[in-house]
Design a protein around this motif. Structure first.
Motif, mmCIF file in Angstrom:
data_model
loop_
_atom_site.group_PDB
_atom_site.id
_atom_site.type_symbol
_atom_site.label_atom_id
_atom_site.label_comp_id
_atom_site.label_asym_id
_atom_site.label_seq_id
_atom_site.Cartn_x
_atom_site.Cartn_y
_atom_site.Cartn_z
ATOM 1 N N ILE A 86 0.836 -1.206 0.000
ATOM 2 C CA ILE A 86 0.000 0.000 0.000
ATOM 3 C C ILE A 86 0.870 1.255 0.000
ATOM 4 C CG2 ILE A 86 -1.602 1.382 1.382
ATOM 5 C CD1 ILE A 86 -2.952 -1.199 2.229
ATOM 6 N N ASP A 87 1.902 1.256 0.829
ATOM 7 C CA ASP A 87 2.791 2.425 0.906
ATOM 8 C C ASP A 87 3.490 2.671 -0.427
ATOM 9 O OD1 ASP A 87 2.088 2.795 3.540
ATOM 10 O OD2 ASP A 87 3.867 1.805 4.359
ATOM 11 N N ALA A 88 3.910 1.580 -1.102
ATOM 12 C CA ALA A 88 4.591 1.738 -2.390
ATOM 13 C C ALA A 88 3.638 2.278 -3.448
ATOM 14 C CB ALA A 88 5.174 0.402 -2.843
ATOM 15 N N VAL A 89 2.396 1.793 -3.458
ATOM 16 C CA VAL A 89 1.421 2.292 -4.429
ATOM 17 C C VAL A 89 1.113 3.758 -4.154
ATOM 18 C CG1 VAL A 89 -0.932 2.047 -5.304
ATOM 19 C CG2 VAL A 89 0.424 0.015 -4.818
ATOM 20 N N ARG A 90 1.020 4.100 -2.891
ATOM 21 C CA ARG A 90 0.772 5.500 -2.567
ATOM 22 C C ARG A 90 1.935 6.381 -3.032
ATOM 23 N NH1 ARG A 90 -0.632 8.369 3.261
ATOM 24 N NH2 ARG A 90 -0.573 10.477 2.459
ATOM 25 N N THR A 91 3.144 5.899 -2.861
ATOM 26 C CA THR A 91 4.316 6.679 -3.250
ATOM 27 C C THR A 91 4.376 6.895 -4.755
ATOM 28 O OG1 THR A 91 5.612 5.942 -1.349
ATOM 29 C CG2 THR A 91 6.840 6.691 -3.283
ATOM 30 N N PHE A 92 4.114 5.832 -5.546
ATOM 31 C CA PHE A 92 4.301 5.919 -6.995
ATOM 32 C C PHE A 92 3.020 6.224 -7.764
ATOM 33 C CE2 PHE A 92 7.935 3.383 -5.566
ATOM 34 C CZ PHE A 92 8.961 4.101 -6.149
ATOM 35 N N GLY A 93 1.870 6.222 -7.078
ATOM 36 C CA GLY A 93 0.621 6.583 -7.737
ATOM 37 C C GLY A 93 0.065 5.442 -8.560
ATOM 38 N N VAL A 94 0.681 5.137 -9.682
ATOM 39 C CA VAL A 94 0.313 3.998 -10.526
ATOM 40 C C VAL A 94 1.600 3.226 -10.799
ATOM 41 C CG1 VAL A 94 -0.689 3.230 -12.687
ATOM 42 C CG2 VAL A 94 -1.560 5.299 -11.600
ATOM 43 N N ILE A 95 1.587 1.930 -10.516
ATOM 44 C CA ILE A 95 2.800 1.126 -10.620
ATOM 45 C C ILE A 95 2.405 -0.290 -11.023
ATOM 46 C CG2 ILE A 95 2.714 0.610 -8.131
ATOM 47 C CD1 ILE A 95 5.765 0.552 -8.117
ATOM 48 N N THR A 96 3.203 -0.923 -11.865
ATOM 49 C CA THR A 96 2.884 -2.288 -12.277
ATOM 50 C C THR A 96 3.268 -3.267 -11.174
ATOM 51 O OG1 THR A 96 5.020 -2.749 -13.295
ATOM 52 C CG2 THR A 96 3.356 -1.665 -14.674
ATOM 53 N N GLN A 97 2.733 -4.479 -11.277
ATOM 54 C CA GLN A 97 3.054 -5.478 -10.256
ATOM 55 C C GLN A 97 4.535 -5.844 -10.297
ATOM 56 O OE1 GLN A 97 0.473 -8.846 -9.828
ATOM 57 N NE2 GLN A 97 -1.397 -7.642 -10.028
ATOM 58 N N VAL A 98 5.120 -5.862 -11.489
ATOM 59 C CA VAL A 98 6.560 -6.148 -11.590
ATOM 60 C C VAL A 98 7.349 -5.053 -10.871
ATOM 61 C CG1 VAL A 98 8.502 -6.331 -13.190
ATOM 62 C CG2 VAL A 98 6.333 -7.459 -13.724
ATOM 63 N N GLU A 99 6.961 -3.800 -11.083
ATOM 64 C CA GLU A 99 7.644 -2.682 -10.424
ATOM 65 C C GLU A 99 7.404 -2.717 -8.920
ATOM 66 O OE1 GLU A 99 7.436 0.526 -14.140
ATOM 67 O OE2 GLU A 99 5.797 0.386 -12.683
ATOM 68 N N ARG B 228 2.543 -6.518 -21.957
ATOM 69 C CA ARG B 228 1.331 -6.379 -21.151
ATOM 70 C C ARG B 228 1.674 -6.457 -19.666
ATOM 71 N NH1 ARG B 228 -2.834 -10.619 -23.599
ATOM 72 N NH2 ARG B 228 -0.924 -11.868 -23.630
ATOM 73 N N ALA B 229 0.988 -5.657 -18.877
ATOM 74 C CA ALA B 229 1.248 -5.637 -17.436
ATOM 75 C C ALA B 229 -0.025 -5.247 -16.695
ATOM 76 C CB ALA B 229 2.371 -4.646 -17.116
ATOM 77 N N GLN B 230 -0.004 -5.442 -15.388
ATOM 78 C CA GLN B 230 -1.116 -5.039 -14.533
ATOM 79 C C GLN B 230 -0.712 -3.789 -13.770
ATOM 80 O OE1 GLN B 230 -4.023 -6.670 -15.666
ATOM 81 N NE2 GLN B 230 -4.544 -6.598 -13.506
ATOM 82 N N ALA B 231 -1.413 -2.689 -14.030
ATOM 83 C CA ALA B 231 -1.146 -1.445 -13.319
ATOM 84 C C ALA B 231 -1.960 -1.417 -12.036
ATOM 85 C CB ALA B 231 -1.497 -0.245 -14.187
ATOM 86 N N LYS C 214 -11.254 -3.521 -1.813
ATOM 87 C CA LYS C 214 -11.446 -2.180 -2.384
ATOM 88 C C LYS C 214 -10.432 -1.169 -1.850
ATOM 89 C CE LYS C 214 -16.360 -2.919 -3.245
ATOM 90 N NZ LYS C 214 -16.095 -3.372 -4.619
ATOM 91 N N THR C 215 -9.252 -1.686 -1.478
ATOM 92 C CA THR C 215 -8.151 -0.801 -1.100
ATOM 93 C C THR C 215 -7.341 -0.409 -2.330
ATOM 94 O OG1 THR C 215 -7.981 -1.821 1.086
ATOM 95 C CG2 THR C 215 -6.067 -0.591 0.318
ATOM 96 N N LEU C 216 -7.138 -1.382 -3.242
ATOM 97 C CA LEU C 216 -6.418 -1.142 -4.476
ATOM 98 C C LEU C 216 -7.312 -1.454 -5.667
ATOM 99 C CD1 LEU C 216 -2.949 -2.822 -3.752
ATOM 100 C CD2 LEU C 216 -3.592 -0.421 -3.426
ATOM 101 N N ARG C 217 -6.897 -0.982 -6.832
ATOM 102 C CA ARG C 217 -7.570 -1.357 -8.073
ATOM 103 C C ARG C 217 -6.503 -1.674 -9.110
ATOM 104 N NH1 ARG C 217 -9.918 4.313 -10.654
ATOM 105 N NH2 ARG C 217 -7.906 5.375 -10.813
ATOM 106 N N THR C 218 -6.838 -2.518 -10.081
ATOM 107 C CA THR C 218 -5.885 -2.879 -11.136
ATOM 108 C C THR C 218 -6.535 -2.690 -12.497
ATOM 109 O OG1 THR C 218 -6.547 -5.210 -11.201
ATOM 110 C CG2 THR C 218 -4.794 -4.600 -9.653
ATOM 111 N N GLU C 219 -5.696 -2.483 -13.494
ATOM 112 C CA GLU C 219 -6.166 -2.436 -14.873
ATOM 113 C C GLU C 219 -5.023 -2.830 -15.791
ATOM 114 O OE1 GLU C 219 -7.312 1.435 -16.192
ATOM 115 O OE2 GLU C 219 -5.753 2.446 -15.030
ATOM 116 N N ALA C 220 -5.390 -3.375 -16.935
ATOM 117 C CA ALA C 220 -4.391 -3.827 -17.905
ATOM 118 C C ALA C 220 -3.699 -2.621 -18.528
ATOM 119 C CB ALA C 220 -5.050 -4.677 -18.974
#
Length: 388
Positions: free
Chosen positions: A19-32, A68-71, A55-61
């Motif tokens: 969660i902290d990493a997603v908050r820091t980078f805004g939108v980030i792939t699962q690999v990242e 291809r990656a999951q953001a 419903k804490t995170l959301r993903t999209e292709a």
């Protein structure tokens, strides 16, 4: 109660780390995410699925580097953050929310000698209009950060914008907007924009160089702008490159700014081209004007000396050049690369030095990220208690 070091407490810590990493980078792939957190790809994938269900995170292709990656991003948030950049000739605002579902920027030109009171009135007006465009009001804005052309903290004056000496920008805007306002050096804000959304994503140790009216820099350590003992660091424009050079406005001799600022380039061109402002210098460079290109190259040579010294000392992984003068492209960048190539310890200059990727109002975008960082985001434990 979870025992320290138990499997459940470890998993809880890993969830919070993601969660902290997603908050820091805004939108980030699962690999990242795996690289940023040090967790395995399988662990990241499983936890992201759990947090998406909650419903804490959301993903999209998406696609990244042609694959291809999951953001991954935070789920929608109603809390808004405003980033503001007050420059010499333009004011910009950028509105965003924690999930980056809202992202809207607006700019207004400013007269050459704009007054602080009228300019800050314009900031308040522009902020209200921008919020209204997304169906919100200033009451929905939780935090505001303002990027300025010089390191500004309460009680410290600046001459970066004429007539703004001793202006308490934060206090003035807080009265107008009735929201807490944080101040940030514009180079730090632009560096943070590159770290979150541009050329410095997943690069923890880097140097950002902003070339415009003056030369400024930001040193990123673990993705965060470094602060000196007495305030913001990064006064690259006041690093000496010519011991016998002109006296700088800081009082020292032969600083980078005496050779690479907009005023220095204009002085160099005054006899051959007459008075020129930075915008005219950039336009002439793009047209291939030989004399103007030589002035910009000379600026790049001075910057290159300081940047090569800084890179050798700091051992950064990447150097990004941004700011108005960076739009001159390789005319400015090639002399900097040449200086880096002269230092064998630095390796491949073409890999080390790149232009910024956040082309539209990076200072306001970075300031908005700072504003969002100031918001309180519920921890995993708090979210779980709320669901029980």
């Amino acid at each position: 109660m979870q025992a320290p070091g138990s499997q459940s407490s470890l998993r809880e810590a890993n969830r919070q780390r993601i969660i902290d990493a997603v908050r820091t980078f805004g939108v980030i792939t699962q690999v990242e995410l795996a690289a940023a957190t040090g967790l395995s790809a399988a662990t990241v994938s499983n936890i992201v699925k759990e947090l998406e269900t909650e419903k804490t995170l959301r993903t999209e292709a998406t696609t990244r580097s042609g694959r291809r990656a999951q953001a991954v991003s935070l789920a929608a948030s109603s809390s808004l953050g405003f980033g503001v950049h007050v420059g010499r000739r333009q004011v910009s605002v950028y509105l965003a929310d924690l999930s980056h579902g809202v992202a809207l920027g607006r700019s207004l030109p400013l007269p050459e000698d704009h007054r602080h009171d009228t300019t800050l009135d314009r900031v308040a007006l522009l902020a209200g209009e921008t919020a209204a465009e997304v169906g919100a009001s200033l009451d929905d804005v939780a935090s505001i950060a303002v990027a300025l052309p010089a390191a500004l903290v309460p009680g410290v004056s600046t001459t970066a914008i004429p007539g703004w000496q001793d202006v308490d920008v934060a206090a003035t805007l807080e009265k107008r907007l009735r929201r807490p306002v944080a101040l940030v050096q514009q180079a730090d804000a632009a560096a943070l924009a590159e770290a979150r959304y541009g050329a410095l994503r997943s690069i923890p140790h880097a140097l950002y160089v902003r070339v415009g009216q003056a030369v400024e820099a930001s040193v990123l350590i673990d993705g965060v702008p470094h602060r000196g003992a007495n305030g913001p660091a990064g006064a690259l424009g006041h690093v000496q490159v010519d011991p016998n050079g002109s006296i700088c406005r800081c009082g020292a001799r032969g600083c980078v700014d005496t050779l690479a600022s907009a005023a220095a380039m204009a002085d160099l061109l005054r006899v051959s081209h007459g008075p020129m402002d930075l915008r005219q210098i950039i336009q002439a460079t793009r047209r291939g004007d030989a004399g103007v290109c030589r002035a910009v190259e000379a600026a790049g040579e001075a910057i290159g000396i300081a940047v090569a010294n800084a890179a050798t000392l700091l051992g950064v992984e990447r150097i990004v050049v941004g700011g108005e003068t960076a739009s001159a492209g390789d005319v400015l960048l090639d002399p900097i690369r040449a200086a880096l190539r002269s230092r064998p310890l630095l390796g491949d200059a073409d890999q080390l030095l790149i232009p910024g990727e956040v082309q539209s109002m990076p200072e306001a975008v970075g300031a908005a990220a700072i504003a969002l960082d100031q918001m309180e985001l519920p921890s995993v434990q708090e979210r779980n208690r709320g669901m029980s």
